[in-house]
Design a protein around this motif. Structure first.
Motif, PDB file in Angstrom:
ATOM      1  N   ASN A 267       0.816  -1.205   0.000  1.00  0.00           N
ATOM      2  CA  ASN A 267       0.000   0.000   0.000  1.00  0.00           C
ATOM      3  C   ASN A 267       0.852   1.259   0.000  1.00  0.00           C
ATOM      4  O   ASN A 267       0.326   2.364  -0.031  1.00  0.00           O
ATOM      5  CB  ASN A 267      -0.936   0.025   1.218  1.00  0.00           C
ATOM      6  N   PHE A 268       2.158   1.085   0.065  1.00  0.00           N
ATOM      7  CA  PHE A 268       3.059   2.232   0.127  1.00  0.00           C
ATOM      8  C   PHE A 268       4.453   1.781  -0.311  1.00  0.00           C
ATOM      9  O   PHE A 268       4.729   0.592  -0.451  1.00  0.00           O
ATOM     10  CB  PHE A 268       3.142   2.817   1.540  1.00  0.00           C
ATOM     11  N   ASP A 269       5.316   2.781  -0.534  1.00  0.00           N
ATOM     12  CA  ASP A 269       6.725   2.525  -0.896  1.00  0.00           C
ATOM     13  C   ASP A 269       6.848   1.628  -2.114  1.00  0.00           C
ATOM     14  O   ASP A 269       7.686   0.727  -2.166  1.00  0.00           O
ATOM     15  CB  ASP A 269       7.484   1.906   0.289  1.00  0.00           C
ATOM     16  N   ILE A 270       6.002   1.875  -3.119  1.00  0.00           N
ATOM     17  CA  ILE A 270       6.110   1.090  -4.341  1.00  0.00           C
ATOM     18  C   ILE A 270       7.375   1.447  -5.114  1.00  0.00           C
ATOM     19  O   ILE A 270       7.796   0.735  -6.020  1.00  0.00           O
ATOM     20  CB  ILE A 270       4.852   1.313  -5.216  1.00  0.00           C
ATOM     21  N   GLU A 271       8.024   2.546  -4.727  1.00  0.00           N
ATOM     22  CA  GLU A 271       9.255   2.965  -5.391  1.00  0.00           C
ATOM     23  C   GLU A 271      10.375   1.932  -5.264  1.00  0.00           C
ATOM     24  O   GLU A 271      11.322   1.941  -6.054  1.00  0.00           O
ATOM     25  CB  GLU A 271       9.734   4.309  -4.831  1.00  0.00           C
ATOM     26  N   VAL A 301       3.413   3.553 -12.767  1.00  0.00           N
ATOM     27  CA  VAL A 301       4.529   3.517 -13.698  1.00  0.00           C
ATOM     28  C   VAL A 301       5.610   2.553 -13.224  1.00  0.00           C
ATOM     29  O   VAL A 301       6.304   1.922 -14.034  1.00  0.00           O
ATOM     30  CB  VAL A 301       5.104   4.936 -13.910  1.00  0.00           C
ATOM     31  N   TYR A 302       5.753   2.380 -11.902  1.00  0.00           N
ATOM     32  CA  TYR A 302       6.749   1.444 -11.369  1.00  0.00           C
ATOM     33  C   TYR A 302       6.389   0.004 -11.718  1.00  0.00           C
ATOM     34  O   TYR A 302       7.269  -0.824 -11.975  1.00  0.00           O
ATOM     35  CB  TYR A 302       6.886   1.616  -9.861  1.00  0.00           C
ATOM     36  N   LEU A 303       5.083  -0.319 -11.715  1.00  0.00           N
ATOM     37  CA  LEU A 303       4.657  -1.657 -12.111  1.00  0.00           C
ATOM     38  C   LEU A 303       4.962  -1.904 -13.577  1.00  0.00           C
ATOM     39  O   LEU A 303       5.482  -2.973 -13.957  1.00  0.00           O
ATOM     40  CB  LEU A 303       3.155  -1.835 -11.855  1.00  0.00           C
TER      41      LEU A 303
END
Length: 613
Positions: A267-271, A301-303
């Motif tokens: 849910n967070f920190d996908i970076e 965009v990270y995905l």
């Protein structure tokens, strides 16, 4: 008179003439059953280190055990007469457990204990321990040095051991774990705070193949140090891990070339995906899921960039995404998937999913989950584009009546899951008229209304089903259910959960025509009924159709276990059960005692008048 080949003393009794053999006698003569290299060596049991329960099993129990000398055991092909039957090993294990206290005797002045029983070969101990769970193996390993060496020396047993650190653990420079197993293959951190790269971690991480981080807090540099020390890592599970500042431009200086599977949900920190994509060049299985809870805009965009970076080696993809993400991923030319699972926000343009499937003719496994409720016309196009599909799962859109005619275009389908739309206010009725899957083996239906003989027509045309799950299914009558099940002669596992039918039919239950179908359940090995108000006539018919070879029976919150059903259970029909579960079935205390006495020999017995889910 034969003489022992080890001590050269004469025999006193012959092993195979068990009437003269004395149980536990160390002077019993044992003859090599193989004879591949020794031509039948004869030795005393005591000279061959065979005493206690092992000697009893060899001499009088007729368990099918044979002894081979060391020379023959080393000869290629001589193991064909060793222990191979699982039941034989279990019986031997039970004898050893029953006599373990008698074989442990004080030794020395400091109260230490020593094993005075049989020194079994490590191979036999490995087979016996192979019947235990991972948790039981941990206890076995702490019993004595001999058993610890057996577990530590077997790669098959070591792979089943899991190091699970305590919840809420704080890992800093002062933390030192006790009883650390440096050979463990799986490690789990849950709700842990990883604030410092532990000095003991490289010794544990060197042989690690699976690492799970669940609801943890972790410093970025600590994470890099831990991953750098796991060169053999194959599976990484990342479940809602909170990080500090992430430097995605940093050159990490290492790669995890053996990493094959990444399960990422956050849910967070996908970076952090920008860093992970640099270290896993050979990824084969990828599950990405991101929920937009704490931000107005989800950085999908990270995905997209992660999938693009690993597209050449990727085989299986589970993606929680939007239409835009799917549209971008569809354009990756080197992406050749065999499995695709999609879920996420509700789609408004289902043609994107159809176009994606058309570009993936290599797909064997396709699953549409929540948010991807495909129309029948869309699924018809997908079925024609993927005629070699073997596994398929879908959720129905918001419509009252459904007829999945697209199944006729899936001739190789083996696993099928059909789920109704739980948010749809009305009951969804499914008609299987004229539909069948000839090679289907696993079927699951959930949240659906099946009128009259709808299910019977599907099962009659899919007679190879071995595993059937019905959950929250509405039938017009219990007769319709029983007649449908009678169409499956190869059924091995049946699970009924919250299945419903009108009560008005109970007084006129037609038992006579149904009992003629009993032979059709000859292959059934597991029956589980959970929160189903069958009525006693239907329950009696269902139990009556079960074979005597049934291995597992579970009845949970079944309120209609009356006197007749109890008499059937307490009879001799179900004498081969390995597991019996009866929870919240309205049994009186004396009935519970009768059931416990009748099935006291089963391996797993759970009987209680309280619901346990």
């Amino acid at each position: 008179m034969d003489r022992c080949q080890i001590c050269n003393q004469p025999e006193t009794c012959q092993l195979r003439s068990s009437s003269a053999a004395k149980k536990g006698s160390t002077q019993t003569i044992i003859t090599c059953a193989s004879g591949a290299s020794c031509n039948g060596t004869a030795v005393h049991a005591g000279c061959a280190n065979l005493t206690g329960p092992v000697l009893e099993a060899l001499s009088g129990a007729q368990l099918g055990l044979f002894w081979a000398c060391e020379q023959c055991r080393k000869t290629e092909g001589s193991r064909t007469r060793e222990l191979t039957e699982l039941g034989t090993i279990r019986q031997l294990a039970q004898r050893m457990v029953a006599t373990v206290d008698a074989n442990l005797t004080p030794r020395g002045r400091k109260g230490k204990t020593g094993w005075k029983g049989a020194a079994l070969p490590a191979e036999m101990w490995e087979r016996i321990f192979g019947l235990l769970t991972g948790g039981q193996l941990l206890g076995i390993r702490l019993t004595c040095r001999r058993w610890r060496d057996v577990v530590d020396g077997s790669s098959r047993l070591r792979d089943r051991l899991v190091v699970r650190f305590p919840k809420g653990l704080l890992v800093d420079g002062r933390y030192r774990p006790t009883d650390l197993m440096p050979f463990a293959k799986k490690v789990i951190f849950e709700e842990a705070s990883l604030f410092s790269g532990p000095r003991w971690w490289p010794r544990l991480g060197h042989g690690l193949t699976e690492l799970t981080l669940k609801h943890c807090k972790c410093l970025f540099m600590t994470l890099l140090a831990m991953l750098r020390a796991t060169p053999c890592l194959k599976v990484l599970t990342w479940d809602n891990v909170m990080m500090d500042a992430i430097d995605d431009r940093r050159d990490l200086g290492f790669r995890l070339d053996k990493l094959e599977a990444l399960n990422f949900a956050s849910n967070f920190d996908i970076e952090v995906l920008a860093c992970l994509r640099k270290i896993c060049p050979n990824l084969k299985k990828l599950a990405l899921s991101y929920e937009r809870k704490f931000q107005e805009f989800a950085p999908y965009v990270y995905l997209i960039e992660f999938v693009e970076a690993v597209q050449s080696s990727l085989e299986e993809l589970e993606l929680g995404c939007t239409e835009g993400v799917l549209n971008e991923v569809m354009n990756f030319e080197r992406l050749k998937l065999t499995k695709l699972s999609l879920h996420g926000e509700a789609m408004t343009d289902t043609s994107i999913a159809v176009a994606f499937c058309r570009k993936m003719p290599t797909l064997k496994d396709l699953q549409f989950e929540f948010g991807f409720e495909m129309r029948e016309s869309d699924l018809e196009q997908i079925a024609k584009a993927l005629p070699t599909l073997e596994r398929f799962a879908t959720r129905f859109p918001e419509q009252k009546r459904v007829r999945p005619s697209y199944l006729a275009h899936m001739p190789h389908l083996r696993h099928l899951t059909l789920v109704g739309n739980e948010e749809y206010c009305e009951v969804q009725t499914v008609y299987f008229t004229g539909i069948g899957c000839p090679v289907l083996t696993h079927l699951k239906l959930e949240d659906l209304d099946l009128p009259r003989d709808s299910l019977q027509q599907l099962l009659a045309n899919s007679s190879n089903i071995t595993d059937l799950t019905l959950k929250a299914i509405q039938f017009t009558s219990w007769r319709a259910l029983i007649l449908a099940l009678a169409e499956l002669p190869n059924l091995q596992r049946l699970l009924l959960t919250y299945v419903r039918a009108p009560k008005s039919e109970e007084s006129t239950w037609p038992t006579t025509p149904l009992t003629q179908q009993q032979h059709n359940f000859a292959s059934l090995r597991r029956l589980e009924v959970d929160r189903v108000k069958l009525g006693e006539p239907a329950l009696l018919t269902l139990l009556g159709m079960c074979p005597a070879q049934l291995k597992e029976l579970a009845l949970r919150s079944v309120e209609d276990v009356g006197e007749n059903a109890l008499c059937l259970l307490l009879g001799h029909k179900f004498g081969q059960l390995d597991e019996l579960t009866m929870l919240n079935c309205g049994l009186w205390p004396d009935e519970e005692r009768d059931m416990c006495d009748r099935f006291r020999a089963v391996k797993l017995l759970r009987i209680s008048d309280y619901a346990m889910f």
